[in-house]
Design a protein around this motif. Structure first.
Motif, mmCIF file in Angstrom:
data_model
loop_
_atom_site.group_PDB
_atom_site.id
_atom_site.type_symbol
_atom_site.label_atom_id
_atom_site.label_comp_id
_atom_site.label_asym_id
_atom_site.label_seq_id
_atom_site.Cartn_x
_atom_site.Cartn_y
_atom_site.Cartn_z
ATOM 1 N N HIS A 189 -46.110 29.487 -18.740
ATOM 2 C CA HIS A 189 -47.428 29.465 -19.359
ATOM 3 C C HIS A 189 -48.434 28.875 -18.371
ATOM 4 O O HIS A 189 -48.060 28.106 -17.475
ATOM 5 C CB HIS A 189 -47.412 28.665 -20.668
ATOM 6 C CG HIS A 189 -47.026 27.237 -20.462
ATOM 7 N ND1 HIS A 189 -45.714 26.831 -20.397
ATOM 8 C CD2 HIS A 189 -47.780 26.128 -20.285
ATOM 9 C CE1 HIS A 189 -45.665 25.533 -20.192
ATOM 10 N NE2 HIS A 189 -46.906 25.075 -20.115
ATOM 11 N N PRO A 190 -49.706 29.232 -18.502
ATOM 12 C CA PRO A 190 -50.715 28.697 -17.589
ATOM 13 C C PRO A 190 -50.892 27.189 -17.775
ATOM 14 O O PRO A 190 -50.897 26.692 -18.891
ATOM 15 C CB PRO A 190 -51.994 29.425 -17.992
ATOM 16 C CG PRO A 190 -51.541 30.649 -18.686
ATOM 17 C CD PRO A 190 -50.276 30.255 -19.387
ATOM 18 N N THR A 191 -51.009 26.504 -16.656
ATOM 19 C CA THR A 191 -51.333 25.089 -16.691
ATOM 20 C C THR A 191 -52.801 24.881 -16.319
ATOM 21 O O THR A 191 -53.378 23.844 -16.609
ATOM 22 C CB THR A 191 -50.440 24.286 -15.727
ATOM 23 O OG1 THR A 191 -50.563 24.824 -14.414
ATOM 24 C CG2 THR A 191 -48.983 24.345 -16.182
ATOM 25 N N GLU A 192 -53.391 25.899 -15.683
ATOM 26 C CA GLU A 192 -54.817 25.849 -15.353
ATOM 27 C C GLU A 192 -55.354 27.271 -15.248
ATOM 28 O O GLU A 192 -54.731 28.143 -14.642
ATOM 29 C CB GLU A 192 -55.059 25.106 -14.039
ATOM 30 C CG GLU A 192 -56.524 24.967 -13.719
ATOM 31 C CD GLU A 192 -56.787 24.162 -12.449
ATOM 32 O OE1 GLU A 192 -57.909 23.660 -12.323
ATOM 33 O OE2 GLU A 192 -55.880 24.044 -11.594
ATOM 34 N N VAL A 223 -55.336 31.487 -11.912
ATOM 35 C CA VAL A 223 -54.400 31.094 -12.964
ATOM 36 C C VAL A 223 -53.176 30.466 -12.299
ATOM 37 O O VAL A 223 -52.524 31.096 -11.471
ATOM 38 C CB VAL A 223 -53.961 32.294 -13.840
ATOM 39 C CG1 VAL A 223 -53.060 31.818 -14.972
ATOM 40 C CG2 VAL A 223 -55.172 33.037 -14.401
ATOM 41 N N THR A 224 -52.911 29.207 -12.674
ATOM 42 C CA THR A 224 -51.729 28.498 -12.203
ATOM 43 C C THR A 224 -50.750 28.422 -13.369
ATOM 44 O O THR A 224 -51.131 28.063 -14.484
ATOM 45 C CB THR A 224 -52.086 27.069 -11.738
ATOM 46 O OG1 THR A 224 -53.108 27.150 -10.744
ATOM 47 C CG2 THR A 224 -50.864 26.360 -11.163
ATOM 48 N N PHE A 225 -49.487 28.780 -13.091
ATOM 49 C CA PHE A 225 -48.464 28.797 -14.132
ATOM 50 C C PHE A 225 -47.527 27.599 -14.010
ATOM 51 O O PHE A 225 -47.431 26.972 -12.954
ATOM 52 C CB PHE A 225 -47.672 30.107 -14.081
ATOM 53 C CG PHE A 225 -48.410 31.265 -14.679
ATOM 54 C CD1 PHE A 225 -48.255 31.587 -16.023
ATOM 55 C CD2 PHE A 225 -49.279 32.032 -13.920
ATOM 56 C CE1 PHE A 225 -48.942 32.646 -16.590
ATOM 57 C CE2 PHE A 225 -49.966 33.096 -14.475
ATOM 58 C CZ PHE A 225 -49.797 33.401 -15.818
ATOM 59 N N SER A 226 -46.834 27.329 -15.100
ATOM 60 C CA SER A 226 -45.944 26.169 -15.198
ATOM 61 C C SER A 226 -44.786 26.193 -14.202
ATOM 62 O O SER A 226 -44.201 25.151 -13.916
ATOM 63 C CB SER A 226 -45.401 26.026 -16.620
ATOM 64 O OG SER A 226 -44.726 27.212 -17.012
ATOM 65 N N ASP A 227 -44.468 27.351 -13.638
ATOM 66 C CA ASP A 227 -43.403 27.420 -12.629
ATOM 67 C C ASP A 227 -43.956 27.240 -11.214
ATOM 68 O O ASP A 227 -43.243 27.388 -10.238
ATOM 69 C CB ASP A 227 -42.622 28.728 -12.737
ATOM 70 C CG ASP A 227 -43.449 29.956 -12.381
ATOM 71 O OD1 ASP A 227 -44.685 29.840 -12.201
ATOM 72 O OD2 ASP A 227 -42.868 31.050 -12.294
ATOM 73 N N TRP A 274 -49.914 35.427 -21.901
ATOM 74 C CA TRP A 274 -49.400 34.747 -20.710
ATOM 75 C C TRP A 274 -48.471 35.650 -19.918
ATOM 76 O O TRP A 274 -48.550 35.698 -18.688
ATOM 77 C CB TRP A 274 -48.671 33.461 -21.086
ATOM 78 C CG TRP A 274 -49.459 32.473 -21.894
ATOM 79 C CD1 TRP A 274 -48.934 31.577 -22.779
ATOM 80 C CD2 TRP A 274 -50.875 32.235 -21.908
ATOM 81 N NE1 TRP A 274 -49.943 30.818 -23.333
ATOM 82 C CE2 TRP A 274 -51.145 31.197 -22.820
ATOM 83 C CE3 TRP A 274 -51.960 32.820 -21.245
ATOM 84 C CZ2 TRP A 274 -52.429 30.717 -23.085
ATOM 85 C CZ3 TRP A 274 -53.246 32.354 -21.511
ATOM 86 C CH2 TRP A 274 -53.470 31.320 -22.400
ATOM 87 N N ASP A 275 -47.591 36.379 -20.608
ATOM 88 C CA ASP A 275 -46.676 37.230 -19.843
ATOM 89 C C ASP A 275 -47.385 38.430 -19.225
ATOM 90 O O ASP A 275 -47.008 38.896 -18.158
ATOM 91 C CB ASP A 275 -45.422 37.625 -20.623
ATOM 92 C CG ASP A 275 -45.657 38.112 -22.015
ATOM 93 O OD1 ASP A 275 -46.765 37.957 -22.530
ATOM 94 O OD2 ASP A 275 -44.704 38.629 -22.619
ATOM 95 N N LEU A 276 -48.449 38.915 -19.851
ATOM 96 C CA LEU A 276 -49.230 39.992 -19.251
ATOM 97 C C LEU A 276 -49.889 39.494 -17.966
ATOM 98 O O LEU A 276 -49.810 40.150 -16.924
ATOM 99 C CB LEU A 276 -50.296 40.505 -20.225
ATOM 100 C CG LEU A 276 -51.178 41.610 -19.644
ATOM 101 C CD1 LEU A 276 -50.466 42.949 -19.726
ATOM 102 C CD2 LEU A 276 -52.493 41.666 -20.381
ATOM 103 N N LEU A 277 -50.527 38.322 -18.025
ATOM 104 C CA LEU A 277 -51.169 37.767 -16.835
ATOM 105 C C LEU A 277 -50.146 37.490 -15.733
ATOM 106 O O LEU A 277 -50.401 37.749 -14.555
ATOM 107 C CB LEU A 277 -51.929 36.488 -17.184
ATOM 108 C CG LEU A 277 -53.241 36.674 -17.939
ATOM 109 C CD1 LEU A 277 -53.765 35.332 -18.439
ATOM 110 C CD2 LEU A 277 -54.278 37.367 -17.061
ATOM 111 N N TYR A 278 -48.994 36.977 -16.123
ATOM 112 C CA TYR A 278 -47.933 36.696 -15.151
ATOM 113 C C TYR A 278 -47.460 37.998 -14.493
ATOM 114 O O TYR A 278 -47.323 38.086 -13.277
ATOM 115 C CB TYR A 278 -46.778 35.981 -15.849
ATOM 116 C CG TYR A 278 -45.817 35.305 -14.913
ATOM 117 C CD1 TYR A 278 -46.102 34.053 -14.380
ATOM 118 C CD2 TYR A 278 -44.608 35.903 -14.577
ATOM 119 C CE1 TYR A 278 -45.208 33.417 -13.524
ATOM 120 C CE2 TYR A 278 -43.710 35.273 -13.719
ATOM 121 C CZ TYR A 278 -44.027 34.032 -13.194
ATOM 122 O OH TYR A 278 -43.141 33.404 -12.346
ATOM 123 N N ASN A 279 -47.254 39.020 -15.316
ATOM 124 C CA ASN A 279 -46.857 40.334 -14.817
ATOM 125 C C ASN A 279 -47.933 40.919 -13.899
ATOM 126 O O ASN A 279 -47.617 41.480 -12.843
ATOM 127 C CB ASN A 279 -46.572 41.270 -15.989
ATOM 128 C CG ASN A 279 -46.051 42.606 -15.526
ATOM 129 O OD1 ASN A 279 -45.116 42.696 -14.751
ATOM 130 N ND2 ASN A 279 -46.671 43.670 -15.999
#
Length: 136
Positions: free
Chosen positions: A10-13, A25-29, A94-99
């Motif tokens: 999930h995004p942290t920022e 977009v910064t993610f939790s990983d 979140w998964d769309l943005l990550y993808n």
């Protein structure tokens, strides 16, 4: 909602740079992605852009200078982006943005190829207004 998975980071920022029209977009990983507003607009998950199934996508043209005017959270799973061209439908989960982040290096050239094949442009086209009078 379709497309949401428990294991997606999930995004942290989420940070919008309006002058450069870039969304960070910064993610939790720890993964960090930068998206142009144009990229997010032309790949909108809305039915208006994506259609209701494969092959029903509507090519978006003239979006080079589009910006994001507002970002609205949707629960704990998505954001809704309001674009300066008036488009504001479609939820960016979140998964769309990550993808998108993982695949934008192939998605963007594919979009440019579709534009070229259609003889279309990223530039906003100004259509001349019709005149109601004529010269005689």
């Amino acid at each position: 909602m379709a497309g949401l998975t428990k294991n997606t980071p999930h995004p942290t920022e989420i940070k919008l740079h309006q002058q450069s029209r870039i969304l960070d977009v910064t993610f939790s990983d720890g993964k960090f992605f930068q998206f142009s507003c144009e990229f997010l607009r032309v790949h909108s998950p809305s039915a208006e852009v994506s259609g209701h199934g494969p092959g029903q996508e509507v090519l978006q043209t003239g979006k080079k200078t589009v910006n994001i005017s507002k970002i609205e959270p949707v629960g704990n799973y998505a954001i809704q982006l309001n674009f300066t061209d008036g488009h504001n439908t479609g939820l960016y989960s979140w998964d769309l943005l990550y993808n998108f982040g993982l695949n934008q290096d192939t998605m963007w050239p594919r979009y440019l190829q579709r534009l070229e094949a259609a003889g279309a442009s990223r530039e906003h086209e100004i259509k001349p207004q019709k005149s109601n009078h004529s010269c005689k």
